[in-house]
Design a protein around this motif. Sequence first.
Motif, PDB file in Angstrom:
ATOM      1  N   SER A  48      14.854 -63.407 -34.189  1.00 44.61           N
ATOM      2  CA  SER A  48      14.714 -62.554 -33.016  1.00 44.61           C
ATOM      3  C   SER A  48      15.908 -61.603 -32.931  1.00 44.61           C
ATOM      4  CB  SER A  48      14.618 -63.416 -31.752  1.00 44.61           C
ATOM      5  OG  SER A  48      14.549 -62.610 -30.619  1.00 44.61           O
ATOM      6  N   TYR A  49      15.935 -60.624 -33.811  1.00 45.23           N
ATOM      7  CA  TYR A  49      17.063 -59.701 -33.861  1.00 45.23           C
ATOM      8  C   TYR A  49      17.208 -58.936 -32.548  1.00 45.23           C
ATOM      9  CZ  TYR A  49      20.206 -56.051 -35.442  1.00 45.23           C
ATOM     10  OH  TYR A  49      21.266 -55.203 -35.553  1.00 45.23           O
ATOM     11  N   LEU A  50      16.116 -58.415 -32.020  1.00 40.02           N
ATOM     12  CA  LEU A  50      16.166 -57.646 -30.784  1.00 40.02           C
ATOM     13  C   LEU A  50      16.609 -58.533 -29.618  1.00 40.02           C
ATOM     14  CD1 LEU A  50      15.722 -54.969 -29.364  1.00 40.02           C
ATOM     15  CD2 LEU A  50      13.342 -55.616 -29.035  1.00 40.02           C
ATOM     16  N   GLY A  51      16.112 -59.749 -29.561  1.00 37.12           N
ATOM     17  CA  GLY A  51      16.518 -60.677 -28.507  1.00 37.12           C
ATOM     18  C   GLY A  51      17.999 -60.996 -28.583  1.00 37.12           C
ATOM     19  N   MET A  53      20.411 -59.153 -30.021  1.00 38.08           N
ATOM     20  CA  MET A  53      21.208 -57.961 -29.705  1.00 38.08           C
ATOM     21  C   MET A  53      21.185 -57.661 -28.207  1.00 38.08           C
ATOM     22  SD  MET A  53      22.681 -57.273 -32.411  1.00 38.08           S
ATOM     23  CE  MET A  53      23.515 -55.799 -31.894  1.00 38.08           C
ATOM     24  N   THR A  54      20.065 -57.914 -27.556  1.00 37.09           N
ATOM     25  CA  THR A  54      19.987 -57.749 -26.110  1.00 37.09           C
ATOM     26  C   THR A  54      20.916 -58.742 -25.417  1.00 37.09           C
ATOM     27  OG1 THR A  54      17.703 -56.992 -26.292  1.00 37.09           O
ATOM     28  CG2 THR A  54      18.420 -57.754 -24.123  1.00 37.09           C
ATOM     29  N   TYR A  55      20.934 -59.979 -25.900  1.00 39.13           N
ATOM     30  CA  TYR A  55      21.813 -61.016 -25.360  1.00 39.13           C
ATOM     31  C   TYR A  55      23.285 -60.626 -25.539  1.00 39.13           C
ATOM     32  CZ  TYR A  55      23.896 -65.666 -24.812  1.00 39.13           C
ATOM     33  OH  TYR A  55      24.668 -66.729 -24.425  1.00 39.13           O
ATOM     34  N   ALA A  57      24.502 -57.589 -25.930  1.00 36.49           N
ATOM     35  CA  ALA A  57      24.783 -56.431 -25.078  1.00 36.49           C
ATOM     36  C   ALA A  57      24.975 -56.858 -23.618  1.00 36.49           C
ATOM     37  CB  ALA A  57      23.654 -55.412 -25.185  1.00 36.49           C
ATOM     38  N   LEU A  58      24.158 -57.793 -23.149  1.00 39.13           N
ATOM     39  CA  LEU A  58      24.286 -58.278 -21.775  1.00 39.13           C
ATOM     40  C   LEU A  58      25.609 -59.021 -21.579  1.00 39.13           C
ATOM     41  CD1 LEU A  58      22.958 -58.666 -18.997  1.00 39.13           C
ATOM     42  CD2 LEU A  58      21.984 -60.780 -19.890  1.00 39.13           C
ATOM     43  N   SER A  60      28.348 -58.672 -23.339  1.00 35.27           N
ATOM     44  CA  SER A  60      29.439 -57.702 -23.460  1.00 35.27           C
ATOM     45  C   SER A  60      29.592 -56.882 -22.189  1.00 35.27           C
ATOM     46  CB  SER A  60      29.203 -56.784 -24.654  1.00 35.27           C
ATOM     47  OG  SER A  60      29.156 -57.537 -25.840  1.00 35.27           O
TER      48      SER A  60
END
Length: 85
Positions: A48-51, A53-55, A57-58, A60
């Motif tokens: 789950s690359y998008l999941g 990266m979203t995690y 980003a959140l 950070s």
Amino acid sequence: MANNSYWFPAKRYGWGWGFPGTWQGQVTLLGFLALLVAGIFVFPPQDSYLGFMTYVALLSAMLLGVCYLKGEPPRWRWGDKGRSV
């Protein structure tokens, strides 16, 4: 006049914050790192690359928010101007 209640002191050169100067800042940074490592297992990047990266980003954004609220006011710094090189 330095305020010792800042969790994250400003960097000497550039913009932003340095290593935490208080135990609260150190706990915040360690919590960020622990949650980042936990995210590798909860959102495996290979599945789950998008999941993931979203995690990241959140997390950070949350860390930046804490640094902004509990750190020295951000501005560009040129070091110790009174010292000769």
